[in-house]
Design an enzyme around this catalytic site. Sequence first.
Site, PDB file in Angstrom:
ATOM      1  CE  LYS A   1      82.109  42.030  -1.024  1.00 24.63           C
ATOM      2  NZ  LYS A   1      83.343  41.022  -0.717  1.00 24.63           N
TER       3      LYS A   1
ATOM      4  CD  GLU B   1      71.603  31.373   2.779  1.00 21.19           C
ATOM      5  OE1 GLU B   1      71.469  31.334   3.798  1.00 21.19           O
ATOM      6  OE2 GLU B   1      72.377  31.114   2.061  1.00 21.19           O
TER       7      GLU B   1
ATOM      8  CB  CYS C   1      73.887  29.121   6.197  1.00 22.57           C
ATOM      9  SG  CYS C   1      75.038  30.393   5.653  1.00 22.57           S
TER      10      CYS C   1
ATOM     11  CD  GLU D   1      75.669  29.586  11.072  1.00 26.58           C
ATOM     12  OE1 GLU D   1      75.113  29.281  10.193  1.00 26.58           O
ATOM     13  OE2 GLU D   1      76.112  30.865  10.921  1.00 26.58           O
TER      14      GLU D   1
HETATM   15  C1  SIN Z   1      74.938  28.191   2.575  1.00 22.36           C
HETATM   16  O1  SIN Z   1      75.619  27.658   3.567  1.00 22.36           O
HETATM   17  O2  SIN Z   1      74.899  29.284   2.723  1.00 22.36           O
HETATM   18  C2  SIN Z   1      74.164  27.545   1.586  1.00 22.36           C
HETATM   19  C3  SIN Z   1      73.983  26.089   1.639  1.00 22.36           C
HETATM   20  C4  SIN Z   1      73.117  25.371   0.594  1.00 22.36           C
HETATM   21  O3  SIN Z   1      72.897  25.994  -0.272  1.00 22.36           O
HETATM   22  O4  SIN Z   1      73.015  24.142   0.973  1.00 22.36           O
END
Ligand code: SIN
Length: 486
Positions: free
Chosen positions: A182, A258, A292, A387
């Site tokens: 998805k 994640e 992230c 964030e």
């Molecule tokens: C993400 O922002 O979730 C992944 C970043 C990355 O794989 O470097």
Amino acid sequence: MTTNEEVNSLIRTQAYINGTWVSAARGATFEVVNPANGNVVASVTDMDASDVRKAIDAANAAWPAYRDLTAKERAGLLKKWYALMMEHKEELARLMTMECGKVLAESRGEVDYGASFIEWFAEEARRSYGDVIPAHTKDRRLVVVKQSIGVVAAITPWNFPLAMITRKVGPALAAGSPVVVKPPSETPLTGLAIAYLAEKAGFPPGVYNTITTTRNTEVGEELCGNNKVRKLSFTGSTAVGKILMKQCASNLKKISLELGGNAPFIVFDDADVDAAVKGAMISKFRNNGQTCVCANRLYVQDGIYEEFVAKLSKAVSALKVGNGLDTDSQMGPLINEKGLKKVKQHLADAVSKGARVMVGGNEMDGLFFEPTVLTDVTPEMVITQEEVFGPVAPVSRFSTEEEVIRLANDTPYGLASYFFSRDVSRCWRVAEALEYGMVGINDGLISTEVAPFGGVKESGIGREGSKYGMDYYMEIKYLCFGGINS
Ligand code: SIN
């Protein structure tokens, strides 16, 4: 030169279920909008839970035959898929830029990065070894085998429209598990384009499915609640990860999460300041600050604070912001109004509490925002707690190693962290003290298919990529052979 026709040839607007391109039973659609100019790129089918059930059923039906392929056969399919992604790299990159706004150079990089997971797990497929265990009695033989976990659902984010899919489905498909993907409603086209390439690579019907939807709650509930889905892998916010985890608890579904980060980026007095500035630029401003693992809090030691801030501000003021398809753009727009609003709120909060804007700080046209450096940032400011997911670098000053480790760890999150120092003992000490799943030491870009990506604390569960990645898509089975005459 890639033509618009070539890019358009990869655009699919229906979902891919059981080897067929299909529309939602309700006939609904939604629009995919280019964040750089507001233009509609395509209208995509908008599925509900009943459509998703069909995809899950198809995947479950395809499972026995697919898991019985030899590892070499599965690896062969993955290798073909990898080759097709590389063959269509430019078209995929352009499509990605059109739907998520990231600049073309980064989109090209993401195709390489995303495809690398497919190549890596094609290789790993043939190395999913078990074990022979020295038995506890003379007449027994103990063996451990690893088997495909079953149907895998992958819910992926808009900031990496390709790589976050391949990082999940690569190990699943290598392990013999069919997938239901998805992609997010902001960027479904790249996900559909790689589903089209999976079809061309020859995955049997039902092994690779992609559904598109704006009905996230309903579809998430189906993917989590459906017993035929044996594993959920999600990349996104910690808040949504917690909801999905609760839903998966109903049937004890295996999960990989994640989630959000709040990465500290520490520069010690003994660092190479130019290298640290270069590291901060890539870590903070990659994908317009929308990853992230982006540096979210920059801590700089007293002795080099002024020099670092001056050099960082100079580098940031030189960044060229514009439509990602323009070759000289280095940073594109934010993904949507919500993202822009968050950046503005964080900035206003920081300034109201005493932060100083060294560079940038202003909204531009549409969803564009000036790359910004803030100084005199303190822990009371929201920007150090959440964030920002945008192009703002908040810099704070610190005096001692002990103080900065305390500040860095003072967060519920624990995904990526970074620090710069030339003292080997300090490098070990700080790396060991940081409560994070990943630590970049004298490096601002640490993501690669060969290393384990993932977080501790509220940043998630599990690791993606690397030799560890496949274990999350396999079950361990213990075989005890009794009555052996020796
Ligand atoms: C993400 O922002 O979730 C992944 C970043 C990355 O794989 O470097």
